[in-house]
Design a protein around this motif. Structure first.
Motif, short mmCIF file in Angstrom:
data_model
loop_
_atom_site.label_atom_id
_atom_site.label_comp_id
_atom_site.label_asym_id
_atom_site.label_seq_id
_atom_site.Cartn_x
_atom_site.Cartn_y
_atom_site.Cartn_z
N ASN A 680 -0.49 16.93 9.78
CA ASN A 680 0.54 17.23 8.77
C ASN A 680 1.80 16.43 9.04
OD1 ASN A 680 1.26 18.52 11.11
ND2 ASN A 680 2.04 20.37 10.13
N GLY A 681 1.61 15.16 9.43
CA GLY A 681 2.73 14.31 9.84
C GLY A 681 3.34 13.52 8.72
N MET A 682 3.72 12.27 9.03
CA MET A 682 4.55 11.46 8.14
C MET A 682 3.81 10.98 6.88
SD MET A 682 4.55 8.03 10.50
CE MET A 682 5.56 7.15 9.33
N GLY A 683 2.45 11.01 6.89
CA GLY A 683 1.72 10.58 5.72
C GLY A 683 1.69 9.06 5.58
N ILE A 684 0.99 8.59 4.55
CA ILE A 684 0.81 7.15 4.34
C ILE A 684 1.11 6.84 2.87
CG2 ILE A 684 -0.79 5.20 4.51
CD1 ILE A 684 -2.40 6.84 6.50
N ALA A 685 1.94 5.83 2.65
CA ALA A 685 2.26 5.41 1.28
C ALA A 685 1.03 4.80 0.62
CB ALA A 685 3.41 4.41 1.30
N PRO A 686 0.89 4.93 -0.72
CA PRO A 686 -0.31 4.40 -1.40
C PRO A 686 -0.53 2.92 -1.15
CG PRO A 686 0.94 5.85 -2.86
CD PRO A 686 1.78 5.67 -1.63
N GLU A 687 0.57 2.13 -1.08
CA GLU A 687 0.38 0.70 -0.89
C GLU A 687 -0.10 0.36 0.52
OE1 GLU A 687 4.75 1.71 -0.26
OE2 GLU A 687 3.16 2.18 -1.73
N MET A 688 0.03 1.31 1.45
CA MET A 688 -0.42 1.07 2.83
C MET A 688 -1.90 1.39 3.03
SD MET A 688 2.25 -0.06 4.35
CE MET A 688 4.06 -0.03 4.32
N LEU A 689 -2.49 2.21 2.13
CA LEU A 689 -3.86 2.67 2.34
C LEU A 689 -4.86 1.51 2.35
CD1 LEU A 689 -3.85 5.88 0.11
CD2 LEU A 689 -3.84 5.75 2.61
N THR A 690 -4.58 0.46 1.58
CA THR A 690 -5.51 -0.67 1.52
C THR A 690 -5.36 -1.60 2.71
OG1 THR A 690 -3.91 -1.90 0.18
CG2 THR A 690 -5.55 -0.59 -1.00
N ARG A 691 -4.30 -1.44 3.49
CA ARG A 691 -4.04 -2.35 4.63
C ARG A 691 -4.18 -1.67 5.98
NH1 ARG A 691 1.82 -4.32 3.90
NH2 ARG A 691 1.19 -5.64 5.63
N ILE A 692 -4.46 -0.37 5.98
CA ILE A 692 -4.37 0.41 7.22
C ILE A 692 -5.36 -0.04 8.27
CG2 ILE A 692 -5.99 2.24 6.57
CD1 ILE A 692 -2.56 2.77 8.19
N PHE A 693 -6.54 -0.61 7.80
CA PHE A 693 -7.57 -1.03 8.76
C PHE A 693 -7.54 -2.53 9.03
CE2 PHE A 693 -9.44 2.83 6.78
CZ PHE A 693 -9.50 3.61 7.92
N GLN A 694 -6.53 -3.24 8.52
CA GLN A 694 -6.44 -4.67 8.78
C GLN A 694 -6.03 -4.93 10.22
OE1 GLN A 694 -3.83 -6.49 5.97
NE2 GLN A 694 -5.14 -6.07 4.20
N TYR A 695 -6.52 -6.03 10.77
CA TYR A 695 -6.15 -6.39 12.14
C TYR A 695 -4.67 -6.77 12.21
CZ TYR A 695 -6.07 -8.77 16.62
OH TYR A 695 -5.77 -9.15 17.89
N GLY A 696 -3.96 -6.18 13.15
CA GLY A 696 -2.54 -6.47 13.36
C GLY A 696 -1.61 -5.62 12.55
N PHE A 697 -2.13 -4.81 11.62
CA PHE A 697 -1.24 -3.97 10.80
C PHE A 697 -0.92 -2.67 11.53
CE2 PHE A 697 -0.48 -0.59 7.72
CZ PHE A 697 0.55 -1.15 6.99
N THR A 698 0.36 -2.33 11.62
CA THR A 698 0.80 -1.09 12.28
C THR A 698 2.10 -0.64 11.66
OG1 THR A 698 1.40 -0.08 14.38
CG2 THR A 698 1.99 -2.39 14.08
#
Length: 748
Positions: A680-698
């Protein structure tokens, strides 16, 4: 030919003047537009850089303050736990208290000087009016013990660690002044210090950590600030823990480390000025206050250099205090300045960077000058060239040109025109001749190209092979780097748990009351001759056997807990080897499937992250279905779960500790098994969902961006998938790992 020359000269001059005027106007307009554009672009870039620099600097500078508050949170917990432990040991507490402290003729109680080493040991001071009852001694000794455990480690970052009591007593660790308790006067009162009333219930009903203003520490002659946190037990204020934070390095960095042309300020919301380039604090014991000292010209002139600087500083302060929530960039039109501001978490101080407007516009003006200068030089050069061209005369008889044209039309490219002329006909004649020469040259070149075509193809093929080999080697090195990165990331997670478990085992061993065994043995030896009488009739003897029974039980429990912690260390160490084995699969080592209990594996992942979850005060809610043994890659699955739980823990840092909840769910869905990790933390913005598993993305400052990437790859290699869902910022996130459901019976 002379008449033609006389007519062409005025025409050349007139044409030259008209074209020069047009080009001059174009250059002037382009210079103006260039200046306006560059000024806007440079201003935008400078202000963005200003905001980013202040924001990043604020994150760095507030680290020491957040560390102090984290220390206090741990210290409060350990003090209350230690008090409850000592409440059952009244006699031992009294004996230890009398061993460490002594009442002096002036009525005060202080650390015994003959056994106290102030450079390594905690010291205490108790005023004469304090009643040394059982409750007070228990609290004082509990504080003494916790200070002895943690204060030497805190000293690496904080000059002093101390605890004050509502009764006026104080205990602390101050190696820089090892005789401070002996040097205090008998009428010393901690109530005279600024931090003492900040922790009282009537002044701090929220029971939060509070920060004092800055003051000069007389022993080290350095500027410090104090932080204090109230400690309550059963709704009663029993003590306050405090740190002294050295500020000289922070003040020096604030003054010296700044953007070119800008300067930094640091001040409190009550107007106390902490750092300013013109502030002179060397010969003054008290800090400058923007609000109260602005109307005192002599103070402003002495500490800031002039009354005008004091008024300027007052304007900046009022602009910062009157800003809208979330506004980080301010403008001071009366001074022609921009101010970027951020508020340091902890003490709430304002860090501001002031950038004069001239610093923003000056590069644009300088660039415009260069543009104008280069334009003028280009205009002059172009006019000279045009004049040389236009002043040439038309003197070639037209019939010579017609004859040359007839030859070309007949296919004879050997034209013999007068190319020495410098007029239009001479240039045209030269162009004809150049055209003929170029045709001949191309014919020769085409013939040579055909002859050398095969050789060039071979050379190109060899070059492509070399490039292909280099690309293969580069890809191989990139793959090796990614595998090494994954190993370091996952091993780092497990090593944190190994370190935490070993530290807890060390604390447990340190807390074992083995000294009681020696005391009991000494007591029995003293009454060896009348042991039966002593055990049956003496008051202490009758309590000896029950005491031994409880002591034995306590030692057995301590041993069991230490063995459990050491088992965890062994299991974590084994998991480090497993992580390396998992990463070998990325090098195309054949995958190994084995019988795995997914409920037990999920519990192992929670156990590996147990220390971090406890440290972050995260509650865990389980919804684990009973699923038979399945065939899968145990170590890859465990690596993914450890990463997901660790990420969920950090995602809840922005949530209040009492509200942090981690939900783990294991269920069978058709022919697959789904493991869900929800926070139940900070959540993820919609535009981040497509990049969350990319290498180097944090999204974390200290993150590396390969944990989720490697986990997604591992899930795919097990014919599974790793997905994420979030309703947006502030609504938490759910990571779901789906694996094929392959029961052991079916696989056999």
């Amino acid at each position: 030919m002379q008449p033609s020359s006389s007519l062409s000269a005025p025409l050349a001059r007139s044409t030259l003047l008209k074209m020069g005027a047009r080009i001059g106007v174009i250059i002037a307009l382009s210079t103006l537009f260039s200046y306006l554009h560059m000024r806007h672009a440079l201003r935008t870039e400078a202000l963005e850089q200003l905001q980013q620099q202040v924001s990043e600097r604020g994150e760095r500078e507030q680290t020491i303050f957040l560390l102090a508050e984290d220390n206090h949170a741990l210290f409060k917990k350990r003090v209350t736990e230690r008090i409850r432990e000592l409440q059952q040991q009244d006699e031992e507490v009294k004996a230890r208290f009398d061993e460490l402290f002594v009442r002096l003729p002036d009525g005060t109680v202080r650390s015994r000087p003959e056994i106290t080493d102030g450079t390594r040991m905690v010291q205490g001071f108790i005023p004469p009016h304090v009643v040394l009852d059982t409750g007070f001694r228990t609290r004082f000794m509990a504080v003494y013990d916790v200070l002895s455990w943690y204060a030497p480690a805190y000293h690496v970052r904080f000059s002093t660690t101390y605890v004050t009591f509502p009764e006026g007593a104080i205990a602390g660790f101050w190696p820089k002044l090892p005789t401070w308790t002996q040097d205090l006067p008998a009428d010393f009162s901690v109530a005279s210090y600024e931090d003492f009333p900040l922790s009282l219930p009537e002044n701090n009903p929220q029971r939060r950590t509070a920060w004092t203003g800055i003051f000069k520490e007389v022993v080290a002659n350095m500027w410090v600030t104090s932080v204090t946190t109230p400690v309550d037990l059963d709704g009663r204020h029993i003590a306050s823990v405090g740190h002294d934070v050295l500020l000289d390095e922070l003040m020096t960095r604030t003054i010296n480390d700044h953007l070119p042309g800008a300067y930094n300020l640091l001040f409190r919301d009550d107007g106390q000025l902490i750092a300013h380039p013109e502030l002179k604090l060397e010969d003054t014991p008290s800090a400058y206050n923007i609000l109260s000292n602005t109307g005192q010209p002599e103070v402003a002139a002495r500490l800031l250099g002039s009354v005008g600087k004091a008024a300027h500083l007052r304007a900046i302060f009022e602009q910062v205090k009157g800003r809208q929530p979330g506004e980080t960039l301010l403008e001071l039109p009366e001074y022609g300045e921009y101010v970027a501001v951020t508020q340091l978490r902890g003490p709430g101080w304002y860090l501001a960077t002031v950038l004069p407007g001239r610093v923003v516009s000056q590069p644009a003006l300088l660039a415009a000058r260069y543009v104008l200068l280069l334009g003028i030089l280009s205009l002059l050069l172009e006019l000279i060239i045009m004049y040389q061209v236009l002043r040439q005369q038309i003197t070639r008889p037209l019939h010579d040109f017609i004859q040359a044209t007839d030859k070309v039309a007949a296919g004879d490219f050997e034209v013999a025109l007068d190319t020495a002329r410098r007029d239009e006909l001479g240039q045209l004649a030269q162009a004809f001749r150049l055209m003929a020469d170029e045709v001949k040259r191309r014919e020769v070149a085409l013939r040579q190209a055909n002859e050398g075509l095969e050789l060039r193809v071979e050379e190109r093929t060899r070059e492509l092979k070399d490039v292909h080999l280099q690309l293969v080697q580069t890809a191989r090195r990139a793959g090796m780097a990614e595998i090494a990165t994954n190993v370091l990331h996952n091993v780092g997670n497990v090593l944190n748990s190994v370190y935490t478990s070993s530290q807890m085992a060390k604390e447990r061993v340190s807390g074992m009351r083995l000294e009681h065994v020696g005391r009991v043995a000494q007591l029995i030896q003293e009454h060896q001759e009348d042991l039966s009488t002593f055990l049956s009739q003496d008051v202490r003897g009758r309590h000896l056997m029950p005491f031994l029974d409880k002591l034995g039980q306590s030692l057995v429990e301590d041993r069991q807990e230490i063995v459990s912690l050491l088992d965890d260390v062994g299991r974590y160490t084994e998991h480090i080897g497993d992580i390396v084995k998992v990463q070998q699969n990325y090098a195309r080592i054949p995958r190994v499937h084995e019988q795995v209990s997914l409920p037990a594996l999920l519990e192992d992942a929670l156990r590996i992250n147990f220390a971090g979850l406890v440290r972050h005060q995260v509650k865990v809610q389980r919804d684990i279905a009973s699923i038979p043994l399945v065939m899968t890659d145990k170590h890859k699955t465990l690596m993914i779960l450890v990463n997901l739980i660790s990420n969920a823990k950090y995602a809840m840092d922005s949530v209040a500790p009492e509200e942090r909840l981690l939900t783990v769910k294991l269920e069978q869905v058709a022919a697959r098994v789904r493991i869900s990790i929800h926070d139940n933390g900070m959540g993820i913005a919609p535009e981040m969902l497509t990049r969350i598993f990319q290498y180097g993305f944090t999204t974390r400052d200290e993150g590396h961006g390969f944990g989720l990437h490697s986990s997604a790859i591992a899930a795919q290699e097990m014919d599974g998938s790793l997905s994420v869902h979030s309703d947006g910022p502030g609504h938490g996130a759910t990571f779901a790992l789906e694996l094929p459901y392959v029961p052991v019976a079916l696989s056999a």
